[in-house]
Design a protein around this motif. Sequence first.
Motif, PDB file in Angstrom:
ATOM      1  N   SER A 162       0.811  -1.208   0.000  1.00  0.00           N
ATOM      2  CA  SER A 162       0.000   0.000   0.000  1.00  0.00           C
ATOM      3  C   SER A 162       0.849   1.265   0.000  1.00  0.00           C
ATOM      4  O   SER A 162       0.453   2.294   0.515  1.00  0.00           O
ATOM      5  N   ASP A 190      -2.531   3.883 -11.986  1.00  0.00           N
ATOM      6  CA  ASP A 190      -3.942   3.839 -11.582  1.00  0.00           C
ATOM      7  C   ASP A 190      -4.777   4.426 -12.717  1.00  0.00           C
ATOM      8  O   ASP A 190      -5.272   5.541 -12.646  1.00  0.00           O
ATOM      9  N   GLY A 195      -7.862   5.018  -6.925  1.00  0.00           N
ATOM     10  CA  GLY A 195      -7.019   5.061  -5.744  1.00  0.00           C
ATOM     11  C   GLY A 195      -6.204   3.814  -5.509  1.00  0.00           C
ATOM     12  O   GLY A 195      -5.529   3.716  -4.480  1.00  0.00           O
ATOM     13  N   GLU A 196      -6.212   2.853  -6.442  1.00  0.00           N
ATOM     14  CA  GLU A 196      -5.424   1.631  -6.277  1.00  0.00           C
ATOM     15  C   GLU A 196      -4.941   1.146  -7.634  1.00  0.00           C
ATOM     16  O   GLU A 196      -5.697   1.150  -8.620  1.00  0.00           O
ATOM     17  N   ASN A 198      -4.231  -1.850  -9.691  1.00  0.00           N
ATOM     18  CA  ASN A 198      -4.565  -3.278  -9.648  1.00  0.00           C
ATOM     19  C   ASN A 198      -4.885  -3.790 -11.046  1.00  0.00           C
ATOM     20  O   ASN A 198      -4.745  -3.063 -12.038  1.00  0.00           O
ATOM     21  N   GLY A 245      -0.619  -2.852  -6.549  1.00  0.00           N
ATOM     22  CA  GLY A 245      -1.025  -2.920  -5.154  1.00  0.00           C
ATOM     23  C   GLY A 245      -0.896  -1.619  -4.403  1.00  0.00           C
ATOM     24  O   GLY A 245      -1.386  -1.509  -3.269  1.00  0.00           O
ATOM     25  N   ASN A 246      -0.254  -0.608  -4.987  1.00  0.00           N
ATOM     26  CA  ASN A 246      -0.140   0.675  -4.299  1.00  0.00           C
ATOM     27  C   ASN A 246      -1.509   1.325  -4.176  1.00  0.00           C
ATOM     28  O   ASN A 246      -2.299   1.326  -5.125  1.00  0.00           O
ATOM     29  N   ARG A 247      -1.754   1.889  -3.024  1.00  0.00           N
ATOM     30  CA  ARG A 247      -3.035   2.554  -2.763  1.00  0.00           C
ATOM     31  C   ARG A 247      -2.786   3.984  -2.334  1.00  0.00           C
ATOM     32  O   ARG A 247      -1.750   4.306  -1.757  1.00  0.00           O
ATOM     33  N   SER A 249      -4.796   7.091  -0.264  1.00  0.00           N
ATOM     34  CA  SER A 249      -5.955   7.497   0.534  1.00  0.00           C
ATOM     35  C   SER A 249      -6.240   8.990   0.438  1.00  0.00           C
ATOM     36  O   SER A 249      -7.367   9.420   0.656  1.00  0.00           O
ATOM     37  N   SER A 310      -1.357   6.789   2.592  1.00  0.00           N
ATOM     38  CA  SER A 310      -2.242   5.635   2.562  1.00  0.00           C
ATOM     39  C   SER A 310      -2.233   5.025   3.956  1.00  0.00           C
ATOM     40  O   SER A 310      -1.620   5.566   4.878  1.00  0.00           O
TER      41      SER A 310
END
Length: 859
Positions: A162, A190, A195-196, A198, A245-247, A249, A310
């Motif tokens: 994350s 992204d 916001g992620e 994936n 997988g980076n998120r 927030s 995040s």
Amino acid sequence: MFFVLLLAACSAGRTPLAPGSEPGPSPFEDIAITSRSGFRLIPQPGMQGLYDRAEFSLEVEQDAEQGYSVEVRMEGAEIRAALFTLELPDSALQLVSQTTPVLPVSGSQPQLQLVKQAGQALHCGVVLPNPDESTGANGSFVLTRLSFRSGQSAVDATRRISSVENAAAQDLYIDIPAGMLSFDLDFTGDYDQNGEVNISDLVQLGRNFQKSGPFTADSVESVVDGDGNSEINLADITPIGIFFGNRLSGWRIQGGKREDWTQPGAGTELAEIPFSALMGSPEAERLHFEGSVDGLQDFGGESAWLVPFSDEGEGPAGERRDFGVFIEICQNSYLLDGVATPFSNWGKVFLDYPTDPASKVLQFSLELNGRSVIGNLPLRSGGQPGERHQIAIPVDLDIVSGTQLTSVEYAYSLGTDKLVSALSDPLTAEVGSNDVVIDSGEDDEQLQLTAEDLPPTWFLEIGGELLDSGFLPTSTIVNQQCGKRECAPAAVSNSLQMLSRINPTINQDLDFSIEEMKKPTQWDNGATGGAPDSPDAWWNSKKQWMEDNEDYPVSTEIVYEKTEIDRVLQDIKNGRDVELRVPGHVVLLTGIAKFAGSRYALEMAHDENQADPESGLVRELAAFDADTCTFRGEAWINGKELSDGSGDGALFVVEDFTNKPRPVTTWKIDITDLLPDPSDPGPIGDGHNGKAKLIDNDTGETVGSIPYTFGDPGALPGSERIRWDWDPDDPFSPVIIFDNQSGSDLPYLRFDASLLEPAVQDWVRGVLGMSFGISHASNLSPGLGSGYVEIDDDAGNLLGQVLIGRVDVPSGGEPEAVIAEYILPRPDLTITINTTPFSIIEVVESQVIVSPREDPAGK
């Protein structure tokens, strides 16, 4: 052991993924497939809308060595994307082999595929290019086969799943007094902007696949162009894999001292912006934030910036915005034509300050070690809120050359009012080093620093009242790194690129690079100088080269008379570019301030360190005394004199796009012999379209025809109105409104110039150097317009008129275009109003003479 697991709602059959289901945190959680050995397949929401029917099945076989073979199958109709996550039963399992996931469809276009193991999960996806328009896979097929073996922990199991290392905020704007903030999302990989990063980001990549740019910064294409090369292709899968997988927030707004920006955790948190606060449509544009933020108004620090965060922590600080005045004091070391002078008695003050939109200039004063070195020096201001200016000012350090200065006490004043008393409360600053490395850019000239070249004290000598000033807009200034002895082609390149920015509708495809400008300056490891009229001098070679090359509509004038310095100031105010040449060096002149007593301050841009490709770009000041024709300033200009015309000396090279003397083909549009228009049959002159002959005014030959539209002959007293249509795909096609007024007297109604678009007002003020008001005919028929724009000076004196026309307006609609005829004292200019190009016209009885911007043969 062998297992077959199907998605099933009852014993009678399988349950398809429901098309059109609303996405949520885990929209298909309830129908995930779990094997007896613990593998769990979860379809991902990015598939939604990209199948008519879709079913996953999972087959798992365990071997004697505790390894697993996994086969993922699909069955359905029109499947254009397949995305799933496979959760592993053991964190020690590693993917050792795989078959590339493929949808069995006809055609040879590459499919977008990604298989990524992250920790105790494997993510797999395949998307057809342009999936919304593609024909999908049908029937039953194997999507992929995977093999896992036990071993050490998965390759990237320790990765910060994350993290927000790839998150940023671009085009940051902060208005502290108003508490306003705006920025654009920049989260590499992204692509669906949720916001992620994936597997679902493959879908947005597929939807924009094979588009080519350049892309505007706010477009969704610029988001999906993950590697930033203006091509959306298979390479843009790589950023998804890198940052998988980076998120993100949201962002924390932090502030403090300028140096806190580079120290994680050193800033003070002012406010927080959650990711959910972003605005816009993620499918159509780059998401952004704009609005008021509580907590900004009371901030009193020097700088502010955004830090992405995040659940796993914070990322690196993004763009910084400064609010204070920053002063850096440096000691110059020179290497001029190979002669070194380390730790000279010359210094330079680098000043970085915010603009004051309400003031044209700000007054700057500076004391060093209790000694006044700058007194009430006017610096450029104005501009947009939040804009900043940077300027370098040479100063006398009052030391013996060769002595290194490490610290100094200083005090300064910067504001709209002149300083009338001594400064107080000095501060202590470290003295940095500044390298000036220049080799003469002209043959047979040498740049040198001698004992007689004393540092400038002119900042105190200028004095007197500020009479006039002109500065090129900061946004138009170009200053490029240049190599050894390249100052002449670099200055020409800078100035012509700047001229292109001021005139964005003219010749944007021309090559004004430094390398290309070596041709007109006859550069050969340097250029040739000489007297102003020397035919071999680089400025005259450049002038002749531009005149001989029709593709380069650039005029050149050489100015060296001291009485013409005011004209050079006016040239800058009128949007021309000016190069200042002193024997041995050339710079771009970006502004002039005129004072009482025949004194001038010059603002210049150039590269003062030709040995370093990453430093040396400065805008700095010098002075000119028109009584002695002498310049004062940095070492390369200090003590130089303006040429008297007979010998070598300094001079100004003034350039413009529109003054170039070149042959102009004039056409006569003859409306006395009208031709029918097959696209709109009917009696000519009865509201129907027709064609007017286009006649070469020199040869009398008909070279073509132009469509026209008759208006109501009674629309204007004694006038006949004809409209020629403008082709929006051809920027050189004429738009002409012809009003044969037959001597009629049209009444005028004065109204405010602000009715013109702001961009037009700024263009007129910037290029023509004048403000303006508007007059318009008042007796107009519905849907038709004609009148004049009056051009005034700042005192309200009438300078000229621009004939204005407006085409037919649909009921309740807007005019299609507004055009004008420029009849100011400068008929060499073409003007653009509301972005509609037009040619200069002259009314002659029942004819219109057109001076086209493009030869008819090129149309």
